[in-house]
Design a protein around this motif. Structure first.
Motif, PDB file in Angstrom:
ATOM      1  N   ARG A   1       0.835  -1.205   0.000  1.00 15.54           N
ATOM      2  CA  ARG A   1       0.000   0.000   0.000  1.00 15.54           C
ATOM      3  C   ARG A   1       0.870   1.256   0.000  1.00 15.54           C
ATOM      4  NH1 ARG A   1      -4.792   2.044   3.221  1.00 15.54           N
ATOM      5  NH2 ARG A   1      -5.312   3.855   1.958  1.00 15.54           N
ATOM      6  N   ILE A   2       1.936   1.223   0.797  1.00 16.16           N
ATOM      7  CA  ILE A   2       2.849   2.368   0.833  1.00 16.16           C
ATOM      8  C   ILE A   2       3.475   2.588  -0.532  1.00 16.16           C
ATOM      9  CG2 ILE A   2       5.019   3.214   1.827  1.00 16.16           C
ATOM     10  CD1 ILE A   2       4.140   1.813   4.466  1.00 16.16           C
ATOM     11  N   ALA A   3       3.913   1.513  -1.178  1.00 14.42           N
ATOM     12  CA  ALA A   3       4.528   1.615  -2.510  1.00 14.42           C
ATOM     13  C   ALA A   3       3.544   2.171  -3.534  1.00 14.42           C
ATOM     14  CB  ALA A   3       5.054   0.257  -2.950  1.00 14.42           C
ATOM     15  N   GLY A   4       2.269   1.945  -3.331  1.00 15.89           N
ATOM     16  CA  GLY A   4       1.258   2.473  -4.243  1.00 15.89           C
ATOM     17  C   GLY A   4       1.243   3.987  -4.305  1.00 15.89           C
ATOM     18  N   PHE A   5       1.762   4.632  -3.275  1.00 17.24           N
ATOM     19  CA  PHE A   5       1.814   6.090  -3.270  1.00 17.24           C
ATOM     20  C   PHE A   5       2.921   6.636  -4.173  1.00 17.24           C
ATOM     21  CE2 PHE A   5      -1.075   5.597   0.159  1.00 17.24           C
ATOM     22  CZ  PHE A   5      -1.741   6.799   0.286  1.00 17.24           C
ATOM     23  N   LEU A   6       3.731   5.750  -4.743  1.00 12.19           N
ATOM     24  CA  LEU A   6       4.758   6.174  -5.699  1.00 12.19           C
ATOM     25  C   LEU A   6       4.188   6.272  -7.114  1.00 12.19           C
ATOM     26  CD1 LEU A   6       7.702   4.000  -4.409  1.00 12.19           C
ATOM     27  CD2 LEU A   6       7.536   6.498  -4.306  1.00 12.19           C
TER      28      LEU A   6
ATOM     29  N   MET B   1      -0.669   9.514   5.485  1.00  8.84           N
ATOM     30  CA  MET B   1      -0.052   8.481   6.316  1.00  8.84           C
ATOM     31  C   MET B   1       0.306   8.970   7.712  1.00  8.84           C
ATOM     32  SD  MET B   1       2.681   6.851   3.655  1.00  8.84           S
ATOM     33  CE  MET B   1       2.159   6.242   2.064  1.00  8.84           C
ATOM     34  N   LYS B   2       0.307   8.018   8.632  1.00  5.31           N
ATOM     35  CA  LYS B   2       0.880   8.270   9.948  1.00  5.31           C
ATOM     36  C   LYS B   2       2.393   8.339   9.769  1.00  5.31           C
ATOM     37  CE  LYS B   2      -2.710   5.972  12.581  1.00  5.31           C
ATOM     38  NZ  LYS B   2      -3.026   4.918  13.548  1.00  5.31           N
ATOM     39  N   ALA B   3       3.077   8.909  10.725  1.00  2.00           N
ATOM     40  CA  ALA B   3       4.519   9.138  10.607  1.00  2.00           C
ATOM     41  C   ALA B   3       5.304   7.852  10.338  1.00  2.00           C
ATOM     42  CB  ALA B   3       5.055   9.833  11.852  1.00  2.00           C
ATOM     43  N   GLU B   4       4.959   6.782  10.992  1.00  5.10           N
ATOM     44  CA  GLU B   4       5.684   5.519  10.804  1.00  5.10           C
ATOM     45  C   GLU B   4       5.602   5.038   9.356  1.00  5.10           C
ATOM     46  OE1 GLU B   4       4.819   1.008  12.119  1.00  5.10           O
ATOM     47  OE2 GLU B   4       5.022   2.414  13.789  1.00  5.10           O
ATOM     48  N   SER B   5       4.421   5.105   8.772  1.00  3.48           N
ATOM     49  CA  SER B   5       4.251   4.710   7.376  1.00  3.48           C
ATOM     50  C   SER B   5       4.949   5.701   6.446  1.00  3.48           C
ATOM     51  CB  SER B   5       2.766   4.620   7.021  1.00  3.48           C
ATOM     52  OG  SER B   5       2.133   3.629   7.790  1.00  3.48           O
ATOM     53  N   PHE B   6       4.883   6.986   6.799  1.00 10.08           N
ATOM     54  CA  PHE B   6       5.542   8.005   5.988  1.00 10.08           C
ATOM     55  C   PHE B   6       7.049   7.782   5.947  1.00 10.08           C
ATOM     56  CE2 PHE B   6       7.354  12.334   5.465  1.00 10.08           C
ATOM     57  CZ  PHE B   6       6.831  12.623   4.211  1.00 10.08           C
ATOM     58  N   ALA B   7       7.630   7.371   7.063  1.00  8.47           N
ATOM     59  CA  ALA B   7       9.074   7.088   7.102  1.00  8.47           C
ATOM     60  C   ALA B   7       9.420   5.957   6.137  1.00  8.47           C
ATOM     61  CB  ALA B   7       9.511   6.734   8.520  1.00  8.47           C
ATOM     62  N   SER B   8       8.589   4.934   6.085  1.00  8.20           N
ATOM     63  CA  SER B   8       8.812   3.832   5.132  1.00  8.20           C
ATOM     64  C   SER B   8       8.661   4.331   3.700  1.00  8.20           C
ATOM     65  CB  SER B   8       7.815   2.698   5.390  1.00  8.20           C
ATOM     66  OG  SER B   8       8.016   2.138   6.660  1.00  8.20           O
ATOM     67  N   PHE B   9       7.656   5.164   3.478  1.00 10.27           N
ATOM     68  CA  PHE B   9       7.444   5.724   2.141  1.00 10.27           C
ATOM     69  C   PHE B   9       8.669   6.515   1.680  1.00 10.27           C
ATOM     70  CE2 PHE B   9       6.415   9.358  -0.494  1.00 10.27           C
ATOM     71  CZ  PHE B   9       5.863   8.729  -1.602  1.00 10.27           C
ATOM     72  N   VAL B  10       9.208   7.341   2.558  1.00 11.18           N
ATOM     73  CA  VAL B  10      10.356   8.179   2.197  1.00 11.18           C
ATOM     74  C   VAL B  10      11.528   7.307   1.742  1.00 11.18           C
ATOM     75  CG1 VAL B  10      12.112   9.749   3.139  1.00 11.18           C
ATOM     76  CG2 VAL B  10       9.691  10.197   3.554  1.00 11.18           C
ATOM     77  N   GLN B  11      11.753   6.187   2.399  1.00 11.24           N
ATOM     78  CA  GLN B  11      12.843   5.294   1.988  1.00 11.24           C
ATOM     79  C   GLN B  11      12.581   4.706   0.601  1.00 11.24           C
ATOM     80  OE1 GLN B  11      15.737   5.271   3.629  1.00 11.24           O
ATOM     81  NE2 GLN B  11      14.666   6.807   4.846  1.00 11.24           N
ATOM     82  N   LEU B  12      11.344   4.308   0.331  1.00  9.52           N
ATOM     83  CA  LEU B  12      10.995   3.801  -1.004  1.00  9.52           C
ATOM     84  C   LEU B  12      11.117   4.910  -2.053  1.00  9.52           C
ATOM     85  CD1 LEU B  12       7.839   1.642  -0.169  1.00  9.52           C
ATOM     86  CD2 LEU B  12      10.111   0.809  -0.820  1.00  9.52           C
TER      87      LEU B  12
END
Length: 99
Positions: A19-24, A46-57
């Protein structure tokens, strides 16, 4: 005069890696930098925890944390103005974002 909330609460949503990758994926509105658009959309969703994962992707895809929005400001510069943006700003700074 009422003030607009700077960040909506995200309740009960599960953000797994897929789901996080879908935001790319997505298209930016005309005149808006795509990298900025994707980053801002994730921040608002996103909540901060998910946003941190998104930023890495986001970085792994070669995208630019410092891309400017329509007003010429980076997302980090914009969210510094948000009452509840501190944790998100720290995530961006730790990943190399500049103001």
């Amino acid at each position: 005069m009422s003030q607009k909330k700077d960040k909506q609460k995200v309740l009960g949503e599960v953000f797994d890696k897929e789901r996080i990758a879908g935001f790319l994926i997505g298209e930016a509105p005309k005149g808006v930098n795509l990298d900025y658009h994707l980053l801002e959309r994730a921040y608002r969703s996103m909540k901060a925890e998910s946003f941190a994962s998104f930023v890495q992707l986001f970085l792994a895809e070669g995208k630019d944390l410092n891309s400017p929005g329509p007003d010429g400001k980076t997302l980090l510069s914009r969210i510094k103005e948000h009452r509840q943006g501190k944790e998100y700003g720290e995530i961006l700074k730790a990943a190399g974002a500049e103001q």
